[in-house]
Design a protein around this motif. Structure first.
Motif, mmCIF file in Angstrom:
data_model
loop_
_atom_site.group_PDB
_atom_site.id
_atom_site.type_symbol
_atom_site.label_atom_id
_atom_site.label_comp_id
_atom_site.label_asym_id
_atom_site.label_seq_id
_atom_site.Cartn_x
_atom_site.Cartn_y
_atom_site.Cartn_z
ATOM 1 N N GLU A 128 0.859 -1.187 0.000
ATOM 2 C CA GLU A 128 0.000 0.000 0.000
ATOM 3 C C GLU A 128 0.895 1.236 0.000
ATOM 4 O OE1 GLU A 128 -3.344 0.156 -0.182
ATOM 5 O OE2 GLU A 128 -3.302 -2.023 -0.437
ATOM 6 N N PRO A 129 0.440 2.332 -0.568
ATOM 7 C CA PRO A 129 1.268 3.552 -0.615
ATOM 8 C C PRO A 129 1.753 4.019 0.764
ATOM 9 C CG PRO A 129 -0.668 3.801 -2.014
ATOM 10 C CD PRO A 129 -0.827 2.507 -1.270
ATOM 11 N N GLU A 130 0.930 3.872 1.794
ATOM 12 C CA GLU A 130 1.328 4.293 3.139
ATOM 13 C C GLU A 130 2.503 3.455 3.654
ATOM 14 O OE1 GLU A 130 -1.895 3.259 2.457
ATOM 15 O OE2 GLU A 130 -2.675 5.275 2.084
ATOM 16 N N ASP A 131 2.449 2.138 3.419
ATOM 17 C CA ASP A 131 3.543 1.260 3.847
ATOM 18 C C ASP A 131 4.813 1.580 3.060
ATOM 19 O OD1 ASP A 131 1.847 -0.039 5.588
ATOM 20 O OD2 ASP A 131 1.549 -1.794 4.306
ATOM 21 N N LEU A 132 4.656 1.771 1.770
ATOM 22 C CA LEU A 132 5.794 2.065 0.917
ATOM 23 C C LEU A 132 6.463 3.368 1.347
ATOM 24 C CD1 LEU A 132 7.458 1.240 -1.533
ATOM 25 C CD2 LEU A 132 5.792 2.422 -2.964
ATOM 26 N N GLU A 133 5.673 4.393 1.653
ATOM 27 C CA GLU A 133 6.237 5.674 2.065
ATOM 28 C C GLU A 133 7.002 5.534 3.381
ATOM 29 O OE1 GLU A 133 7.146 9.789 1.881
ATOM 30 O OE2 GLU A 133 6.706 8.231 0.423
ATOM 31 N N LEU A 134 6.458 4.793 4.330
ATOM 32 C CA LEU A 134 7.160 4.571 5.598
ATOM 33 C C LEU A 134 8.520 3.915 5.369
ATOM 34 C CD1 LEU A 134 4.386 3.313 8.025
ATOM 35 C CD2 LEU A 134 6.000 5.148 8.484
ATOM 36 N N ARG A 136 10.290 3.774 2.628
ATOM 37 C CA ARG A 136 11.185 4.670 1.878
ATOM 38 C C ARG A 136 11.792 5.731 2.792
ATOM 39 N NH1 ARG A 136 7.598 5.893 -3.514
ATOM 40 N NH2 ARG A 136 8.267 4.083 -4.720
ATOM 41 N N LEU A 137 10.965 6.328 3.640
ATOM 42 C CA LEU A 137 11.478 7.362 4.544
ATOM 43 C C LEU A 137 12.549 6.792 5.468
ATOM 44 C CD1 LEU A 137 8.163 9.228 5.442
ATOM 45 C CD2 LEU A 137 10.079 10.141 4.117
ATOM 46 N N LEU A 138 12.335 5.579 5.934
ATOM 47 C CA LEU A 138 13.282 4.969 6.860
ATOM 48 C C LEU A 138 14.549 4.498 6.146
ATOM 49 C CD1 LEU A 138 13.720 3.928 9.817
ATOM 50 C CD2 LEU A 138 12.944 1.719 8.948
ATOM 51 N N GLU A 139 14.379 3.699 5.120
ATOM 52 C CA GLU A 139 15.526 3.040 4.501
ATOM 53 C C GLU A 139 16.198 3.867 3.409
ATOM 54 O OE1 GLU A 139 16.838 0.398 5.758
ATOM 55 O OE2 GLU A 139 15.217 0.085 7.190
ATOM 56 N N TRP A 140 15.425 4.506 2.568
ATOM 57 C CA TRP A 140 16.009 5.233 1.444
ATOM 58 C C TRP A 140 16.420 6.640 1.835
ATOM 59 C CZ3 TRP A 140 12.241 3.728 -3.067
ATOM 60 C CH2 TRP A 140 12.413 2.375 -3.364
ATOM 61 N N ALA A 146 11.436 9.705 14.768
ATOM 62 C CA ALA A 146 10.951 11.045 15.122
ATOM 63 C C ALA A 146 10.822 11.909 13.863
ATOM 64 C CB ALA A 146 11.889 11.701 16.121
ATOM 65 N N GLU A 147 11.780 11.809 12.965
ATOM 66 C CA GLU A 147 11.721 12.593 11.728
ATOM 67 C C GLU A 147 10.574 12.116 10.833
ATOM 68 O OE1 GLU A 147 16.435 13.727 11.164
ATOM 69 O OE2 GLU A 147 15.760 11.686 10.675
ATOM 70 N N ILE A 148 10.371 10.801 10.800
ATOM 71 C CA ILE A 148 9.256 10.258 10.018
ATOM 72 C C ILE A 148 7.943 10.762 10.588
ATOM 73 C CG2 ILE A 148 8.022 8.145 9.389
ATOM 74 C CD1 ILE A 148 10.792 6.749 9.298
ATOM 75 N N ALA A 149 7.834 10.788 11.905
ATOM 76 C CA ALA A 149 6.613 11.290 12.549
ATOM 77 C C ALA A 149 6.350 12.738 12.141
ATOM 78 C CB ALA A 149 6.738 11.168 14.067
ATOM 79 N N THR A 150 7.405 13.521 12.081
ATOM 80 C CA THR A 150 7.260 14.926 11.680
ATOM 81 C C THR A 150 6.815 15.026 10.228
ATOM 82 O OG1 THR A 150 8.962 15.602 13.248
ATOM 83 C CG2 THR A 150 8.475 17.124 11.449
ATOM 84 N N VAL A 151 7.445 14.254 9.354
ATOM 85 C CA VAL A 151 7.107 14.299 7.926
ATOM 86 C C VAL A 151 5.661 13.889 7.698
ATOM 87 C CG1 VAL A 151 7.571 13.229 5.677
ATOM 88 C CG2 VAL A 151 9.469 13.962 7.124
ATOM 89 N N ARG A 183 5.194 9.414 17.216
ATOM 90 C CA ARG A 183 6.299 8.450 17.102
ATOM 91 C C ARG A 183 5.801 7.035 17.355
ATOM 92 N NH1 ARG A 183 11.391 10.563 20.408
ATOM 93 N NH2 ARG A 183 12.190 8.596 19.622
ATOM 94 N N ASN A 184 4.862 6.903 18.277
ATOM 95 C CA ASN A 184 4.306 5.583 18.569
ATOM 96 C C ASN A 184 3.568 5.045 17.344
ATOM 97 O OD1 ASN A 184 3.915 3.405 20.407
ATOM 98 N ND2 ASN A 184 1.758 4.022 20.525
ATOM 99 N N ALA A 185 2.830 5.903 16.663
ATOM 100 C CA ALA A 185 2.128 5.467 15.451
ATOM 101 C C ALA A 185 3.138 5.035 14.391
ATOM 102 C CB ALA A 185 1.237 6.585 14.930
ATOM 103 N N VAL A 186 4.253 5.748 14.288
ATOM 104 C CA VAL A 186 5.302 5.364 13.342
ATOM 105 C C VAL A 186 5.822 3.980 13.691
ATOM 106 C CG1 VAL A 186 7.658 5.862 12.554
ATOM 107 C CG2 VAL A 186 6.004 7.710 12.754
ATOM 108 N N ARG A 187 6.098 3.755 14.973
ATOM 109 C CA ARG A 187 6.629 2.460 15.402
ATOM 110 C C ARG A 187 5.680 1.332 15.014
ATOM 111 N NH1 ARG A 187 5.750 -0.777 19.379
ATOM 112 N NH2 ARG A 187 4.443 0.648 20.547
ATOM 113 N N VAL A 188 4.381 1.492 15.299
ATOM 114 C CA VAL A 188 3.389 0.454 15.014
ATOM 115 C C VAL A 188 3.251 0.257 13.503
ATOM 116 C CG1 VAL A 188 0.926 -0.108 15.187
ATOM 117 C CG2 VAL A 188 2.142 0.803 17.167
ATOM 118 N N ARG A 189 3.110 1.354 12.772
ATOM 119 C CA ARG A 189 2.931 1.253 11.320
ATOM 120 C C ARG A 189 4.161 0.673 10.636
ATOM 121 N NH1 ARG A 189 -0.154 6.890 9.670
ATOM 122 N NH2 ARG A 189 -1.919 6.624 11.090
ATOM 123 N N LEU A 190 5.336 1.028 11.155
ATOM 124 C CA LEU A 190 6.574 0.509 10.589
ATOM 125 C C LEU A 190 6.672 -0.999 10.800
ATOM 126 C CD1 LEU A 190 8.848 1.731 9.024
ATOM 127 C CD2 LEU A 190 10.029 2.189 11.148
#
Length: 190
Positions: A122-128, A130-134, A140-145, A150-157
């Protein structure tokens, strides 16, 4: 005082227009003979007459105007060549860095499996991912973007990684398990 300035502006404009009408063909011919692409000549001539307008007080209104404008055109040509050289060098550097980021065609099978698996996310998973690995962002930066906690980032990641692993596993053929050799029993001890 304003009428004096208005009169001076009108005189400058009239002189500029006279000089332009008398010289523009010669300036254009001069530039066209010195460029490889005639479309560049139009820009260089425009730059030349822009300089002439900005320096209208210095612009000769006699037979010296052609020589003065050709000197300006010569400098504009030099600027054009320098900017062209810089642009080509920048394009080459960008192309080289692009090759480092995006592999050229004919990538190894393992990489094409990764691309196919990523395309199934899904686009949401792909964006997560990409932000992390690429892009190398931390949580914390992903949460800002993304504008989430941050907790939502952790769970979604975690979920995105699991879905990616499943997608990648379905792209790759199952690997046969190595056969374990049956223990060799000797008949001597039996």
């Amino acid at each position: 005082m304003t009428t004096d300035r208005a009169t001076a502006d009108a005189d400058d404009r009239a002189r500029y227009e006279r000089v332009f009408a008398a010289t523009h063909r010669r300036v254009l011919a001069y530039v066209v003979r010195r460029v490889s692409d005639p479309s560049d000549a139009v820009d260089i001539v425009a730059d030349t007459y822009l300089v002439a307008w900005r320096r209208v007080a210095d612009l000769p209104d006699d037979e010296q105007s052609v020589a003065w404008l050709l000197a300006v055109a010569r400098r504009c040509l030099a600027n054009h060549r320098r900017s062209h050289t810089r642009r080509v060098a920048l394009t080459d550097r960008l192309a080289a860095s692009l090759e480092a980021i995006v592999p050229p065609p004919g990538e190894p099978k393992e990489l094409s499996d990764v691309h196919r698996a990523l395309s199934r996310l899904e686009p949401e998973d792909l964006e997560l991912l990409r932000l992390l690995e690429w892009d190398g962002l931390d949580r914390a930066e992903i949460a800002t973007v993304l504008g989430i906690s941050r907790n939502a980032v952790r769970v979604r990641l975690h979920r995105a990684r699991r879905r990616f692993a499943n997608a990648l596993a379905s792209e790759q053929p199952p690997q046969p398990h190595p056969r374990v050799a049956a223990p060799a029993y000797s008949r001597e001890g039996s």
